[in-house]
Scaffold this motif. Structure first.
Motif, PDB file in Angstrom:
ATOM      1  N   ASP A 198       0.832  -1.195   0.000  1.00  0.00           N
ATOM      2  CA  ASP A 198       0.000   0.000   0.000  1.00  0.00           C
ATOM      3  C   ASP A 198       0.877   1.261   0.000  1.00  0.00           C
ATOM      4  OD1 ASP A 198      -1.698   2.122   0.594  1.00  0.00           O
ATOM      5  OD2 ASP A 198      -2.938   0.939   1.961  1.00  0.00           O
TER       6      ASP A 198
ATOM      7  N   ASP B 296       0.178   4.452  -0.255  1.00  0.00           N
ATOM      8  CA  ASP B 296      -0.246   5.578   0.580  1.00  0.00           C
ATOM      9  C   ASP B 296       0.041   5.327   2.060  1.00  0.00           C
ATOM     10  OD1 ASP B 296      -1.183   7.632  -1.145  1.00  0.00           O
ATOM     11  OD2 ASP B 296      -2.877   6.359  -1.672  1.00  0.00           O
ATOM     12  N   LEU B 297      -0.081   4.073   2.471  1.00  0.00           N
ATOM     13  CA  LEU B 297       0.260   3.734   3.859  1.00  0.00           C
ATOM     14  C   LEU B 297       1.755   3.949   4.090  1.00  0.00           C
ATOM     15  CD1 LEU B 297      -0.608   2.552   6.588  1.00  0.00           C
ATOM     16  CD2 LEU B 297      -0.229   0.270   5.652  1.00  0.00           C
TER      17      LEU B 297
ATOM     18  N   ALA C 152       2.754   7.574   4.437  1.00  0.00           N
ATOM     19  CA  ALA C 152       2.357   8.204   5.695  1.00  0.00           C
ATOM     20  C   ALA C 152       3.353   7.963   6.826  1.00  0.00           C
ATOM     21  CB  ALA C 152       0.970   7.720   6.099  1.00  0.00           C
ATOM     22  N   ILE C 153       4.050   6.835   6.820  1.00  0.00           N
ATOM     23  CA  ILE C 153       4.864   6.544   8.008  1.00  0.00           C
ATOM     24  C   ILE C 153       6.344   6.294   7.718  1.00  0.00           C
ATOM     25  CG2 ILE C 153       2.893   5.649   9.322  1.00  0.00           C
ATOM     26  CD1 ILE C 153       4.252   2.850   8.911  1.00  0.00           C
TER      27      ILE C 153
ATOM     28  N   PRO D 103      -5.639   5.255   4.385  1.00  0.00           N
ATOM     29  CA  PRO D 103      -4.455   6.002   3.985  1.00  0.00           C
ATOM     30  C   PRO D 103      -4.684   6.692   2.641  1.00  0.00           C
ATOM     31  CG  PRO D 103      -3.860   3.766   4.606  1.00  0.00           C
ATOM     32  CD  PRO D 103      -5.358   3.816   4.514  1.00  0.00           C
ATOM     33  N   ARG D 104      -4.273   7.927   2.543  1.00  0.00           N
ATOM     34  CA  ARG D 104      -4.384   8.688   1.290  1.00  0.00           C
ATOM     35  C   ARG D 104      -3.368   9.812   1.389  1.00  0.00           C
ATOM     36  NH1 ARG D 104      -9.840  11.004   3.705  1.00  0.00           N
ATOM     37  NH2 ARG D 104      -9.384   9.212   4.986  1.00  0.00           N
TER      38      ARG D 104
ATOM     39  N   TRP E 119      -2.338  11.826   4.675  1.00  0.00           N
ATOM     40  CA  TRP E 119      -2.930  11.117   5.808  1.00  0.00           C
ATOM     41  C   TRP E 119      -1.874  10.823   6.873  1.00  0.00           C
ATOM     42  CZ3 TRP E 119      -2.086   5.937   7.523  1.00  0.00           C
ATOM     43  CH2 TRP E 119      -3.087   5.391   8.342  1.00  0.00           C
ATOM     44  N   VAL E 120      -2.260  10.983   8.125  1.00  0.00           N
ATOM     45  CA  VAL E 120      -1.390  10.621   9.236  1.00  0.00           C
ATOM     46  C   VAL E 120      -2.175   9.694  10.152  1.00  0.00           C
ATOM     47  CG1 VAL E 120      -0.218  11.495  11.289  1.00  0.00           C
ATOM     48  CG2 VAL E 120      -0.087  12.763   9.162  1.00  0.00           C
ATOM     49  N   PRO E 121      -1.616   8.540  10.502  1.00  0.00           N
ATOM     50  CA  PRO E 121      -2.389   7.636  11.364  1.00  0.00           C
ATOM     51  C   PRO E 121      -2.583   8.248  12.742  1.00  0.00           C
ATOM     52  CG  PRO E 121      -0.129   6.867  11.152  1.00  0.00           C
ATOM     53  CD  PRO E 121      -0.274   8.024  10.213  1.00  0.00           C
TER      54      PRO E 121
END
Lengths: 352, 273
Positions: free
Chosen positions: A237, A239-240, A243-244, B258-259, B262-264
Motif C-alpha cells: 500500500d 499511501d500507507l 504516511a509513516i 491512507p491517502r 494522511w497521518v495515522p
C-alpha cells in the motif's frame, strides 16, 4: 474528500527538498548488490536481482511492491531466514558487519539484540500455549539482561507504550484471547523490548481492518520516532508507506525500480511502474476511470535481458527490450529507467 | 423500476460455543432491509464481523436466514429451497468470492470450468455451448492460451476473470461480489474493477458489491449501505456517504483510509478491548 485536520503536510513541506537520495553517512543497514537464488525443482531460481539500499539511523524505509516483487525476500535475506540451499550474492551489512558471514552464535546474538521482525500473521509467530507475559519476558531472561521481577515490570511498561491500558491482565492472557490488532501490538511491544537497531515490519497490518490498521501503524510510528529506531516497513500500500516512512523503495520482479523521499511521491514519482501503481489505485475522493497497468506482474525469474517492466510499460522503447537500465540519480530520486530524464520533466497528473 | 433483490428485516443468529463451554447466540445480522433495482449497483461496506458476508451468503442461498424475507426478481424465496427451485434462483443470482483459488477446481481448465455451468443449466448442443464459452471468455478478456490453462497456471487476476465468466454463464440478473477484488494486486485490481464496470454497462446486470475498501466502492457502486455489528448504520448515495458521512462510525472508517496527506491517529492510551 479533503484530508482531515490532523495532517502534518504543511510542516513537512516547509522543510523543503533537503531529503538526500541516500540515507545519512552511517547507515544502520546497507545492502549492496544483493542477489538471491532459491532452489526450485531441479534448478535455481533468481528471486532478487542486484538489490542495493540503505537504512540510516532513525530512518524509516518503506519497501513497496506487489506479490512476488521480492520485498519480503529482501527482508528475509536481512534476517537470514532463507530456505536451505539458497544462494546469496552481494553483501548485507548491519552496522558494518556482514550478516551472511556471521557464525551461528554471532547470528543468534545479532538477531536477538540488533534485529527484530514483525510479521503479517502474529498468531503464526507466538506460542499459543504460553501466556502473553511468558512470551514477552522470555526474551529478556534468555540473554540474562533482566531478572524475572524486573523483566515483568518492563513487559508491563512495553504494553503500556503500545497503548494497551490493562497491561497486567493482558500478561496473564493467552494469544487466542486477544484480537488480531491487539496481538499485533503485543508483537510490537516484544520487538521494542529487545531494543533493536533495526525493526523490520513485513505487511504488519495487511490482515487487519482499516480502523485497526490505523491504530497499529499509529503506535508503530509513534514508538519508532520516540526511540529513534530504524525501520523497514514492507507493504503493498503506497499511501500507507508514504504516511509513516521517510523514503520508499519500489520493487518489481525482484528488482528495485525507484527509491526516493516518501513525501511528495504522488507528484514526483518517475518510474513508469511507480506511476502505474499510483494511477491504478482507486481513490476515495475520485471517480474517474482507473488507469490499469496492462498485463500481469511477473516473477523475478521470468525477466529477460531488458528492463523488468518492459512488457507492461507504456513508455517502453526498443533499448528497454535489450538492455536493463541501471539505477541513476535524477531529481533527488534513484530510478532504473532509460527514459527517466524525460519522465522527470513530465510530472504525473495527480491531485495528490 | 423493478427490484432484482429485496431483503426485508433479515436476521441471522448463529449458535456458537461460548467461553465457558455452553452455547451462546451470536446475532450476525439484525433487522437488515435493502433493495437492489435492476441494473443497479449497491455496495455493502463494513469491517470484519459486521455481517456483510452473512447477508451475501443468505442472498446466494448458502446460508438460511433466522427471520425476515429475501425476494429475488419478484419471487419470495421460501426458507427451505428444493432442488428445482434452487436452480431457478441460481439463474437469477450468482456469487463471486474473494479467493478464486479455492472456488475453482484445480484440475479443470478455464474453458471447461465455464462449460460445466452451461451443461448444468442449459440443454444447448455442443456447438452452441462452445460458442457461448467463447463469448464468455471474450467478455472477461481471457485469451486462447489462458482458456486452456488450469488455475495453477493462471495469475490471481486471471483466475478471478474465470470466476466472473462462470458466474455470468447463466445470465444472472444479480451478481454478488464478496470482496471479489480485495486479494488482487493493485495493478491487476484496477483491470478487474474496470472489467466489472464495463460488464455491468453492457449486460445490464445488477451488483451487490461487498467490500471493506471504500475507495473501490466509489468506483463500482452508486448506492451504499454501511454495516456495523450486524446493523445497517448508514445508507445513501456513495458520493454523499464518503464526502459527508453522518454517522460517527462511517467517519471513523473513512478517516482510517491512507491517502495523500494522511497521518495515522493512534488514539493511543485508549483502553483497547
Amino acid at each position: 474528500m479533503t484530508p482531515g485536520p490532523h495532517t502534518r503536510e504543511g510542516a513537512a513541506r516547509e522543510s523543503g527538498e533537503t531529503d538526500s537520495v541516500t540515507s545519512p553517512a552511517e547507515p544502520v543497514l546497507s545492502i549492496e548488490q544483493l542477489t538471491v537464488d532459491l532452489p526450485a525443482a531441479k534448478q535455481m531460481r533468481r528471486v532478487l536481482h542486484d538489490v542495493s539500499l540503505t537504512v540510516g539511523a532513525g530512518e524509516a524505509l518503506g519497501i513497496v511492491g506487489e506479490s512476488g516483487s521480492g520485498k519480503s525476500m529482501t527482508a528475509r535475506s536481512v534476517m537470514r531466514l532463507l530456505p536451505r540451499g539458497s544462494r546469496v550474492g552481494g553483501q548485507i551489512l548491519l552496522s558494518g558487519s556482514d550478516l551472511h558471514r556471521l557464525s551461528r552464535s554471532e547470528l543468534r546474538r545479532t538477531r536477538h539484540r540488533k534485529l527484530a521482525m514483525i510479521y503479517q500473521d502474529p498468531r503464526a509467530h507466538i506460542n499459543p500455549l504460553r501466556t502473553i507475559g511468558d512470551f514477552l519476558v522470555e526474551g529478556l531472561l534468555e540473554d540474562g539482561r533482566a531478572r524475572r521481577r524486573s523483566a515483568r515490570g518492563r513487559a508491563v511498561q512495553a504494553l503500556r507504550d503500545v497503548g494497551i491500558a490493562d497491561a497486567e491482565r493482558r500478561l496473564r492472557q493467552y494469544p487466542h484471547q486477544l484480537s488480531g490488532g491487539l496481538l499485533q501490538r503485543v508483537m510490537i511491544a516484544s520487538a521494542l523490548l529487545t531494543e533493536p537497531e533495526l525493526l523490520i515490519a513485513d505487511e504488519p497490518t495487511t490482515a487487519l481492518d482499516v480502523t485497526t490498521q490505523q491504530e497499529v501503524v499509529g503506535v508503530l510510528d509513534e514508538q519508532r520516532r520516540e526511540r529513534g529506531l530504524s525501520l523497514i516497513f514492507i507493504t503493498h500500500d503506497l499511501d500507507l508507506a508514504i504516511a509513516i516512512t521517510d523514503r520508499i523503495a519500489v520493487m518489481y520482479a525482484g528488482t528495485l525500480v525507484e527509491t526516493g523521499p516518501s513525501h511528495g511521491l504522488h507528484e514526483h514519482a518517475i518510474h513508469p511502474y511507480t506511476r502505474g501503481l499510483l494511477e491504478s489505485r482507486p481513490r476515495i475522493d475520485r471517480t474517474d476511470r482507473l488507469h490499469a497497468v496492462p498485463g500481469r506482474p511477473i516473477s523475478a525469474y521470468e525477466v529477460g535481458a531488458g528492463c523488468v517492466f518492459v512488457d507492461r510499460c507504456p513508455y517502453a522503447v526498443e533499448r528497454a527490450r535489450v538492455e536493463r537500465p541501471l539505477v541513476r540519480a535524477i531529481g533527488g530520486r534513484l530510478v532504473a529507467c532509460h527514459r527517466a530524464d524525460e519522465l522527470a520533466d513530465r510530472p504525473l497528473d495527480s491531485e495528490g | 423500476m423493478e427490484n432484482v433483490l429485496e431483503i426485508d428485516s433479515l436476521r441471522k443468529v448463529f449458535t456458537v460455543r461460548g467461553a465457558t463451554g455452553g452455547h451462546e447466540e451470536l446475532v450476525a445480522v439484525d433487522d437488515v432491509s435493502l433493495s437492489v433495482p435492476a441494473g443497479a449497483s449497491l455496495a455493502m461496506v463494513g469491517e470484519s464481523g459486521s455481517g456483510k458476508t452473512t447477508v451475501a451468503r443468505i442472498v446466494a442461498g448458502l446460508e438460511r436466514e433466522t427471520a425476515g424475507t429475501v425476494t429475488i426478481c419478484g419471487e419470495r424465496r421460501p426458507r427451505r429451497v428444493w432442488r428445482s427451485a434452487r436452480r431457478r434462483f441460481a439463474r437469477h443470482v450468482q456469487m463471486v468470492f474473494q479467493d478464486p483459488y479455492s472456488s475453482l477446481d484445480p484440475r479443470q481448465n478455464a474453458a471447461r470450468a465455464i462449460e460445466e455451468v452451461l451443461v448444468e443449466h442449459f440443454d444447448d448442443g455442443p456447438a452452441d455451448r462452445r460458442r457461448r464459452v467463447q463469448e464468455l471468455l471474450d467478455h472477461v478478456g481471457l485469451d486462447e492460451r489462458q482458456a486452456t490453462a488450469r488455475p495453477a497456471h493462471l495469475s490471481g487476476g486471471q483466475r478471478q476473470r474465470v470466476a466472473i465468466a462462470r458466474a455470468l454463464a447463466v445470465n444472472p440478473r444479480l451478481l454478488i461480489l464478496d470482496e471479489a477484488v480485495s486479494a488482487l494486486d493493485v495493478s491487476v485490481q484496477a483491470q478487474v474493477i474496470n472489467l466489472l464496470i464495463d460488464l455491468r454497462q453492457s449486460l445490464g446486470i445488477a451488483f451487490l458489491f461487498i467490500s471493506h475498501d471504500l475507495a473501490v466502492v466509489r468506483q463500482v457502486s452508486e448506492e451504499c449501505v454501511v454495516m456495523h455489528h450486524g446493523h445497517v448504520v448508514e445508507r445513501g448515495p456513495v458520493g454523499d456517504i464518503l464526502d459527508h458521512p453522518q454517522e460517527a462510525y462511517t467517519r471513523q472508517l473513512i478517516d482510517a483510509i491512507p491517502r495523500p496527506g494522511w497521518v495515522p491517529r493512534s488514539r493511543e492510551r485508549r483502553a483497547v478491548a
